[in-house]
Write a protein that holds these residues in place. Structure first.
Motif, PDB file in Angstrom:
ATOM      1  N   PRO A   1       0.807  -1.227   0.000  1.00  0.00           N
ATOM      2  CA  PRO A   1       0.000   0.000   0.000  1.00  0.00           C
ATOM      3  C   PRO A   1       0.839   1.275   0.000  1.00  0.00           C
ATOM      4  O   PRO A   1       1.859   1.372   0.670  1.00  0.00           O
ATOM      5  N   ASP A   2       0.386   2.239  -0.765  1.00  0.00           N
ATOM      6  CA  ASP A   2       0.977   3.572  -0.797  1.00  0.00           C
ATOM      7  C   ASP A   2       0.089   4.487   0.040  1.00  0.00           C
ATOM      8  O   ASP A   2      -1.075   4.703  -0.303  1.00  0.00           O
ATOM      9  N   PRO A   3       0.611   5.026   1.158  1.00  0.00           N
ATOM     10  CA  PRO A   3      -0.201   5.865   2.046  1.00  0.00           C
ATOM     11  C   PRO A   3      -0.834   7.069   1.355  1.00  0.00           C
ATOM     12  O   PRO A   3      -1.846   7.593   1.813  1.00  0.00           O
ATOM     13  N   ASP A   4      -0.224   7.518   0.244  1.00  0.00           N
ATOM     14  CA  ASP A   4      -0.747   8.692  -0.459  1.00  0.00           C
ATOM     15  C   ASP A   4      -1.688   8.326  -1.602  1.00  0.00           C
ATOM     16  O   ASP A   4      -2.209   9.221  -2.280  1.00  0.00           O
ATOM     17  N   ASN A   5      -1.901   7.018  -1.808  1.00  0.00           N
ATOM     18  CA  ASN A   5      -2.751   6.570  -2.909  1.00  0.00           C
ATOM     19  C   ASN A   5      -4.194   6.425  -2.415  1.00  0.00           C
ATOM     20  O   ASN A   5      -4.478   5.653  -1.500  1.00  0.00           O
ATOM     21  N   GLU A   6      -5.100   7.161  -3.035  1.00  0.00           N
ATOM     22  CA  GLU A   6      -6.501   7.177  -2.592  1.00  0.00           C
ATOM     23  C   GLU A   6      -7.143   5.795  -2.709  1.00  0.00           C
ATOM     24  O   GLU A   6      -7.908   5.373  -1.828  1.00  0.00           O
ATOM     25  N   GLN A   7      -6.845   5.068  -3.803  1.00  0.00           N
ATOM     26  CA  GLN A   7      -7.415   3.738  -3.994  1.00  0.00           C
ATOM     27  C   GLN A   7      -6.924   2.772  -2.918  1.00  0.00           C
ATOM     28  O   GLN A   7      -7.688   1.951  -2.402  1.00  0.00           O
ATOM     29  N   ASP A   8      -5.623   2.869  -2.591  1.00  0.00           N
ATOM     30  CA  ASP A   8      -5.076   2.012  -1.538  1.00  0.00           C
ATOM     31  C   ASP A   8      -5.758   2.274  -0.202  1.00  0.00           C
ATOM     32  O   ASP A   8      -6.076   1.349   0.550  1.00  0.00           O
TER      33      ASP A   8
ATOM     34  N   GLU B   1       2.947   3.821  13.844  1.00  0.00           N
ATOM     35  CA  GLU B   1       2.554   5.088  13.236  1.00  0.00           C
ATOM     36  C   GLU B   1       1.637   4.832  12.040  1.00  0.00           C
ATOM     37  O   GLU B   1       1.937   4.028  11.165  1.00  0.00           O
ATOM     38  N   GLY B   2       0.510   5.494  12.025  1.00  0.00           N
ATOM     39  CA  GLY B   2      -0.439   5.372  10.917  1.00  0.00           C
ATOM     40  C   GLY B   2      -1.380   4.187  11.028  1.00  0.00           C
ATOM     41  O   GLY B   2      -2.147   3.925  10.112  1.00  0.00           O
ATOM     42  N   VAL B   3      -1.341   3.453  12.156  1.00  0.00           N
ATOM     43  CA  VAL B   3      -2.248   2.329  12.363  1.00  0.00           C
ATOM     44  C   VAL B   3      -3.455   2.812  13.162  1.00  0.00           C
ATOM     45  O   VAL B   3      -3.343   3.161  14.335  1.00  0.00           O
TER      46      VAL B   3
ATOM     47  N   MET C   1       3.913  -3.502   5.609  1.00  0.00           N
ATOM     48  CA  MET C   1       4.219  -2.146   6.064  1.00  0.00           C
ATOM     49  C   MET C   1       5.206  -2.148   7.235  1.00  0.00           C
ATOM     50  O   MET C   1       5.592  -1.093   7.726  1.00  0.00           O
ATOM     51  N   GLY C   2       5.583  -3.354   7.693  1.00  0.00           N
ATOM     52  CA  GLY C   2       6.541  -3.462   8.781  1.00  0.00           C
ATOM     53  C   GLY C   2       5.932  -3.328  10.167  1.00  0.00           C
ATOM     54  O   GLY C   2       6.653  -3.190  11.153  1.00  0.00           O
TER      55      GLY C   2
END
Length: 327
Positions: A90-97, A169-171, A126-127
């Motif tokens: 996943p790309d965090p900046d990708n709207e579809q993702d 972070e980001g979860v 994502m680690g």
């Protein structure tokens, strides 16, 4: 097996229609009947229609899955997820993702085993080891053996490479109780039998974490300490955890550690099924098929489990349809 009986209840009618859906000569009428059920608010009919169209008409499939999702149906959200284009990593900046992850998370929170397994993959890539562990563990409780294998592989890596520093972070929505439960699950998977881990799980269970209660129940059941297993399954049942309901129902059905009680077991299987447990749905299909001999209720439960990716349910539904053609 009487295939000529007239279906009366909504569940029996649904069972008949999904059998009709498997036959090209009756599929068109079955679609019409399922759309009527969908319009009356029966979310499972919307899921059945979404799955019927997903390989041939994405637009229609999306419409039906959306109707199911709007009724807070886990398989509706999962259907939308599998129809959403996305990157494997996943790309965090990708709207579809982000849309894909959002659908997966909602389906997972509502109990979808496939979505839980997919979230394990997402966070692993994502680690984020702890969230990955948490979702793999929950997926494995829903009879996803591949999720259990993924967890074992991750645990081996964790064991040899040292405990990861996961900033999380980001979860979204991953709290301290879940983190601790995931950490304990990793320790147990690595074969660490430190009493402190069990004590931590007991504290988490007291805090109301259903995964901790279920892990404790299974640990005790594996060593045939049924009274302790039942205690923790009961705690899970109080938290409306469907896997705990199913595990306790299994003990009641077999008479392990408790007086055998088929009626109570069936009631618990039905409650677990109402909370999305696909194995309980399959068990109920077997019960209706071989004990009650009601083909439409058997088809209903097999179809419900099949809609959640349970291959044995799909196989039994196909067999039932073949028997119907021969009768």
């Amino acid at each position: 097996m009487d295939f000529n009986k007239e279906p009366v209840t909504q569940e029996e009618k649904f069972g008949k229609f999904i059998m009709d859906l498997q036959d090209e000569s009756t599929a068109k009428q079955a679609v019409f009947q399922l759309e009527l059920m969908e319009n009356s608010g029966f979310a499972e009919a919307a899921v059945a229609l979404g799955q019927y169209y997903k390989d041939t008409d994405a637009k229609k499939a999306t419409r039906h899955f959306t109707i199911a999702a709007n009724a807070d149906n886990a398989e509706g959200y999962w259907g939308l997820a599998i129809l959403t284009e996305h990157n494997t990593t996943p790309d965090p900046d990708n709207e579809q993702d982000q849309k894909w992850i959002s659908y997966c998370r909602k389906a997972a929170e509502l109990g979808c085993a496939d979505a839980r397994n997919e979230l394990g993959h997402i966070y692993s890539r994502m680690g984020h080891v702890l969230p990955a562990t948490y979702w793999y563990m929950l997926a494995s409780f829903f009879d996803r053996p591949d999720a259990g294998y993924s967890l074992e592989q991750m645990a081996k890596q964790w064991f040899f490479d040292g405990k990861p520093e996961d900033t999380l972070e980001g979860v979204e929505g991953f709290d301290i109780v879940q983190q601790r439960a995931a950490s304990s699950a990793l320790e147990l998977t690595c074969g660490n039998d430190d009493p402190d881990i069990m004590q931590d799980l007991i504290r988490l269970s007291m805090l109301g974490d259903p995964m901790a209660s279920l892990m404790l129940g299974q640990v005790y059941e594996n060593v045939h300490d049924y009274s302790s297993a039942i205690k923790y399954y009961d705690e899970g049942i109080q938290s409306k955890d469907p896997q705990a309901m199913r595990c306790y129902a299994d003990l009641l059905m077999m008479g392990n550690g408790v007086e055998k009680n088929e009626g109570q077991a069936i009631s618990l299987y039905k409650e677990a099924a109402a909370h999305g447990d696909r194995t309980s749905m399959y068990v109920l299909g077997q019960y209706e098929n071989f004990v009650i001999e009601d083909p439409y209720m058997a088809a209903y439960w097999y179809g419900m489990s099949a809609a959640r990716g349970f291959e044995a349910g799909r196989s039994k539904l196909r067999t039932l349809c073949e028997e119907r053609k021969k009768s």
